[in-house]
Every structure is written in structure tokens, then in C-alpha cells.
Design an enzyme around this catalytic site. Structure first.
Site, mmCIF file in Angstrom:
data_model
loop_
_atom_site.group_PDB
_atom_site.id
_atom_site.type_symbol
_atom_site.label_atom_id
_atom_site.label_comp_id
_atom_site.label_asym_id
_atom_site.label_seq_id
_atom_site.Cartn_x
_atom_site.Cartn_y
_atom_site.Cartn_z
ATOM 1 N N HIS A 110 0.836 -1.225 0.000
ATOM 2 C CA HIS A 110 0.000 0.000 0.000
ATOM 3 C C HIS A 110 0.861 1.263 0.000
ATOM 4 O O HIS A 110 0.432 2.297 0.505
ATOM 5 C CB HIS A 110 -0.950 0.033 1.208
ATOM 6 C CG HIS A 110 -1.682 -1.249 1.425
ATOM 7 N ND1 HIS A 110 -2.898 -1.522 0.836
ATOM 8 C CD2 HIS A 110 -1.348 -2.357 2.139
ATOM 9 C CE1 HIS A 110 -3.289 -2.743 1.197
ATOM 10 N NE2 HIS A 110 -2.369 -3.268 1.979
ATOM 11 N N SER A 152 14.143 21.827 -16.099
ATOM 12 C CA SER A 152 12.938 22.609 -16.321
ATOM 13 C C SER A 152 13.322 23.939 -16.950
ATOM 14 O O SER A 152 14.373 24.506 -16.640
ATOM 15 C CB SER A 152 12.225 22.835 -14.984
ATOM 16 O OG SER A 152 11.409 23.990 -15.056
ATOM 17 N N LYS A 156 15.363 21.986 -10.904
ATOM 18 C CA LYS A 156 14.731 20.702 -11.193
ATOM 19 C C LYS A 156 15.615 19.707 -11.939
ATOM 20 O O LYS A 156 16.392 20.072 -12.808
ATOM 21 C CB LYS A 156 13.468 20.928 -12.025
ATOM 22 C CG LYS A 156 12.385 21.660 -11.267
ATOM 23 C CD LYS A 156 11.528 20.719 -10.471
ATOM 24 C CE LYS A 156 10.514 20.150 -11.407
ATOM 25 N NZ LYS A 156 9.621 19.234 -10.837
ATOM 26 N N GLU A 185 9.158 8.542 -17.101
ATOM 27 C CA GLU A 185 7.769 8.959 -17.328
ATOM 28 C C GLU A 185 7.327 8.606 -18.746
ATOM 29 O O GLU A 185 6.186 8.195 -18.977
ATOM 30 C CB GLU A 185 7.627 10.466 -17.096
ATOM 31 C CG GLU A 185 7.742 10.835 -15.620
ATOM 32 C CD GLU A 185 7.970 12.330 -15.407
ATOM 33 O OE1 GLU A 185 7.551 13.136 -16.254
ATOM 34 O OE2 GLU A 185 8.574 12.688 -14.383
#
Ligand code: ARG
Length: 459
Positions: free
Chosen positions: A154, A275, A281, A288
Site C-alpha cells: 500500500h 525545467s 529541477k 515517465e
């Protein structure tokens, strides 16, 4: 001129022609098409259906076409599909002999043969890429077999686990994927050539010769089925889909574990992006994208299953729709496997952080309950006692490791001095010696088992 123009008064309309064509994508099959034609004409001449001289001319022409395509001297364009292109080109070069190539053959058994040859190679290449990924995972597992990390359920810390066991888990998934492709190969590796348009042929051909020349393991046993069977495409796409599912899960873990919140993984700069507005970043775009691309591969599987379902026997043009999805899935899976494997080789693990995290958040609570149960306390009662200990720790700002023996004894007289060893995360992971469990010994056995199965996969 179309191969089939004879029966028609007028040429096909430009829009219908554009809609009907498949050359723009099936040109990828040029090598398979020429390979199959070489074998077909060889067989025809051995069976006396065409002369030796014609065969020699056909072989010379086909080989010339192949080398010109590969050198870039011959551009594939201007025809309905790759089969028409190669045949037209051959006739341009060798005249009547070229016109004899299509004896005892139809584009229906031809395209099925070409596509199986292509898919067979592709499945083998994907198995190779999967093996590379598994080898990389095993190398990381071997390096980290003495380290622990938190295991999650979980997405909450559950129990300490061996680091190698974690990487082995993904190796198991990719091993099943490689085995699935190897199994699908049994059904891909079947030769349809000789089935004609649908009903076979009355020419005295010998399909066994063609099968042997093309290196197919088996030969189709029903010509109606052979020209309209696209199960192998669906199977290939299902195997691709599961590879993407597994890669996507691994990417999700990689993304999470490389956040500052987890801090288990340092992503290599070479496989990260920045970024345009936030200078600080470092983004995991590669992961992704792999996760994102999973959707299109599932889409291709759904598409082929839907295409197949309403098609009456035997060949129908619907089947031309089998190719683009497979080509796109192939590229997606190969690119994803290659880039993820390369990135994984450059990733660094923050072992200190992982080991510290493995000991936090009462991950050894189950071990404390097991400790009591082994000493005669019914497990459910033990579970309750440890629940109270956890609450006690939360109130006092303590951990299971910082509790004194006296504090343990206050919760149950069964506790003894060895409880202080039981609550150490490393001991906890190492105590789970069951096959496939989180101990060092089990993780090492897991690696041995993976290596043995790796050796059994096709080359
Ligand atoms: N381009 C076609 C395909 O991909 C080749 C077979 C054409 N056969 C036919 N009967 N029109 O399926």
C-alpha cells in the site's frame, strides 16, 4: 499498373488508391519479401514448375534489388504494396522470367509469410534486449546482496527486505516476458506459403522445401486458416504489453525512489532533464515516457483483437491493418528496453538512506509478534500486544530498537534479552529464509535460479 489491372476498364481512383495502399508502411518487409521469394522460386525450380534458367534470372534480379534497396540506390515507392513493388521491379529487370515468380502463390500467403518472418526476428531481438536488462538487474542485485531496504505494501513501509530480492523481483517479471516471447515463437514460426489465395494450389509444389529454406519450424496445416491467421500478431502484442506493464512499474518505482522524499536512488544526469523555468529541477522524463508509452502498446493489442473478431474466412483486406500497430509496438518496446537498461547501469543507490529507511516506521513489528508466537503466545494475541507496543512507542517518541528490555517485559513477560536483536532491521530481513524470501541466502538462491533460466532462453 496494378498487378491485378487486367480485369478493369479504368484505373483506380486516386483517393481510393491512397486509401488502399500499404507500401508506406509495409516497405519494412522488403527483406522478408525478397527472402521468401528466393525460397519460393528455388522450390518451384526444384519441383520443375519453373526452369533452372528462370530461377537463376529471378535470383539474380532479387539479390540485385535487395542490395540496391540496402545501399539506398533503389527507393521503395510508387506501388500498392511491397509485394507489388518487388515483383514490378523484378519484371522491369528480367522480363518474362520475373512474371513467373508468382506461380503457385498469392499475395495472401505471401504477406502472411513475410510478416511471420519479420515477427520471428523481432521477437528474438526483444528476447535479447530482455536478457540484457535481466543481466543488468542481476549485476545490481549481486552488488547489493548485503544491503537492505524497506519493502512496501500500500506504498507504506511494511517489512525490511534484501536489496537483491527487490531487483530479483523485476528480473522474475522480465524473465516471464522473455519466456513468453520464446513460447509465442512456437506459433509464430509456422510457414503459410503454399496456401495460395485461400485454397492451396494444384501445382506440384513441395512446401517442405520452402519450409526448410526459410528455416520455419513448422508448416501450416490448413490453407484457409493459414492466410487469415493473425493470432501470432495478437500474441506478440500481448507479450509486448506485459513487457511495458513491467517496465512501467519499474519506472514508477524509479521515479518514486529518486524523489528527495525517498532518496534511495540518484538518477544519472545523462538520463535526466531540467525545467525551462525552475532552475533546481532534475526530472525523470525517461521513466515517465516509458510509463506513458505503455498506453499505446495496449492500444495496439486492443486494435488487433478488434480487427480480427468479425472477419469471415478466409483473407480479407482488414488484415492489412495488422502491421502498423506491430511496427509501432516493436519500436516502443525495443527503445524502452534499451534506454531503461542503459539508464539503470548509470543509476547510483543511496544504500545508507535505504538501510536507515528500512529500520524506520516499526518495520520490525511483525518480527516482534512472531517472536511471541514462536514462544507460545497465540499469534492473534501477540498481534494485539505488539499493536499496544507501537502505540506506546508513538506516545513516548520511541522506536522498537530504542525500547529497553524492561519496557518490552512490561508488555509481556515472554520477552527476553534476544528481543533486542530481533528488532534490528537487518536481522529481520535475514530471518525470512523461505524460498523466495528476504534473507541474503534466499536472495542468492534467487540469483542462481535466474541465471539458470537465463541460460535456457533462445539465443
Ligand atoms: N497489402 C496486403 C496486406 O497487407 C497484401 C495482401 C493483398 N491481398 C489481396 N488479396 N488484396 O494484407
Amino acid at each position: 499498373m496494378k498487378l491485378w489491372q487486367g480485369r478493369f476498364d479504368s484505373p483506380i481512383a486516386a483517393d481510393a488508391d491512397a486509401f488502399n495502399e500499404s507500401l508506406s508502411f509495409d516497405k519494412k518487409l522488403y527483406k522478408a519479401d525478397i527472402t521468401a521469394s528466393l525460397a519460393h522460386s528455388e522450390m518451384l525450380s526444384r519441383c520443375g514448375v519453373i526452369s533452372q534458367e528462370d530461377k537463376t534470372l529471378i535470383h539474380g534480379g532479387l539479390k540485385e534489388i535487395l542490395s540496391e534497396i540496402e545501399s539506398g540506390a533503389l527507393v521503395i515507392e510508387g506501388q500498392e504494396d511491397i509485394h507489388s513493388f518487388v515483383e514490378n521491379e523484378l519484371v522491369k529487370r528480367i522480363g518474362d522470367a520475373g512474371k513467373r515468380l508468382h506461380t503457385a502463390r498469392s499475395r495472401n500467403d505471401q504477406v502472411a509469410t513475410d510478416f511471420r518472418l519479420y515477427t520471428r526476428e523481432s521477437a528474438k531481438e526483444i528476447i535479447k534486449l530482455l536478457k540484457n536488462l535481466i543481466r543488468t538487474l542481476i549485476t545490481i542485485a549481486e552488488k547489493n546482496v548485503s544491503h537492505i531496504m524497506p519493502g512496501y505494501t500500500h506504498l507504506r513501509k511494511a517489512q525490511p527486505i534484501n536489496c537483491a530480492q527487490y531487483f530479483n523481483a523485476y528480473s522474475e517479471m522480465f524473465m516471464r516476458d522473455a519466456e513468453r516471447f520464446a513460447d509465442a515463437l512456437k506459433r509464430i514460426d509456422v510457414m503459410p506459403l503454399g496456401s495460395g489465395a485461400l485454397a492451396g494450389t494444384s501445382y506440384p509444389i513441395n512446401r517442405e522445401i520452402t519450409r526448410e529454406l526459410l528455416g520455419f519450424k513448422n508448416m501450416s496445416q490448413n490453407s484457409l486458416d493459414a492466410v487469415s491467421d493473425r493470432d501470432f500478431v495478437a500474441e506478440y502484442l500481448f507479450a509486448c504489453s506485459l513487457v511495458m506493464a513491467h517496465l512501467s512499474r519499474l519506472c514508477e518505482d524509479t521515479i518514486l525512489y529518486s524523489t528527495s522524499e525517498f532518496g534511495f536512488i540518484e538518477m544519472p544526469d545523462a538520463y535526466s532533464t531540467g525545467s525551462s523555468i525552475m532552475p533546481q529541477k532534475k526530472n525523470p522524463d525517461i521513466c515517465e515516457l516509458v510509463r506513458g508509452k505503455t498506453g499505446r502498446v495496449y492500444g495496439h493489442l486492443t486494435a488487433i483483437l478488434t480487427t480480427i473478431k468479425g472477419v469471415p474466412l478466409a483473407y480479407n483486406k482488414d488484415f492489412q491493418e495488422d502491421k502498423e500497430g506491430l511496427f509501432d509496438a516493436e519500436k516502443t518496446v525495443k527503445d524502452s528496453l534499451a534506454v531503461y537498461t542503459a539508464m539503470l547501469q548509470a543509476i547510483t543507490l543511496n544504500v545508507k538512506r535505504m538501510e536507515k529507511a528500512a529500520a524506520e516506521d516499526f518495520t520490525c513489528a511483525t518480527d516482534v509478534a512472531d517472536y511471541l508466537a514462536v514462544r507460545g503466545v497465540p499469534f492473534r494475541t501477540a498481534h494485539g500486544v505488539v499493536g499496544k507496543i507501537v502505540r506506546y512507542c508513538l506516545e513516548k517518541g520511541k522506536t522498537l530498537e530504542s525500547m529497553s528490555l524492561e519496557e518490552y517485559k512490561a508488555h509481556s513477560p515472554v520477552f527476553d534479552a534476544d528481543i533486542l536483536k530481533t528488532v534490528k532491521a537487518k536481522n529481520s530481513a535475514d530471518s525470512r529464509n523461505s524460498v523466495g524470501g528476504s534473507s541474503k541466502k534466499s536472495a542468492r538462491a534467487g540469483i542462481r535460479s535466474l541465471k539458470a533460466r537465463l541460460a535456457k532462453l533462445p539465443e
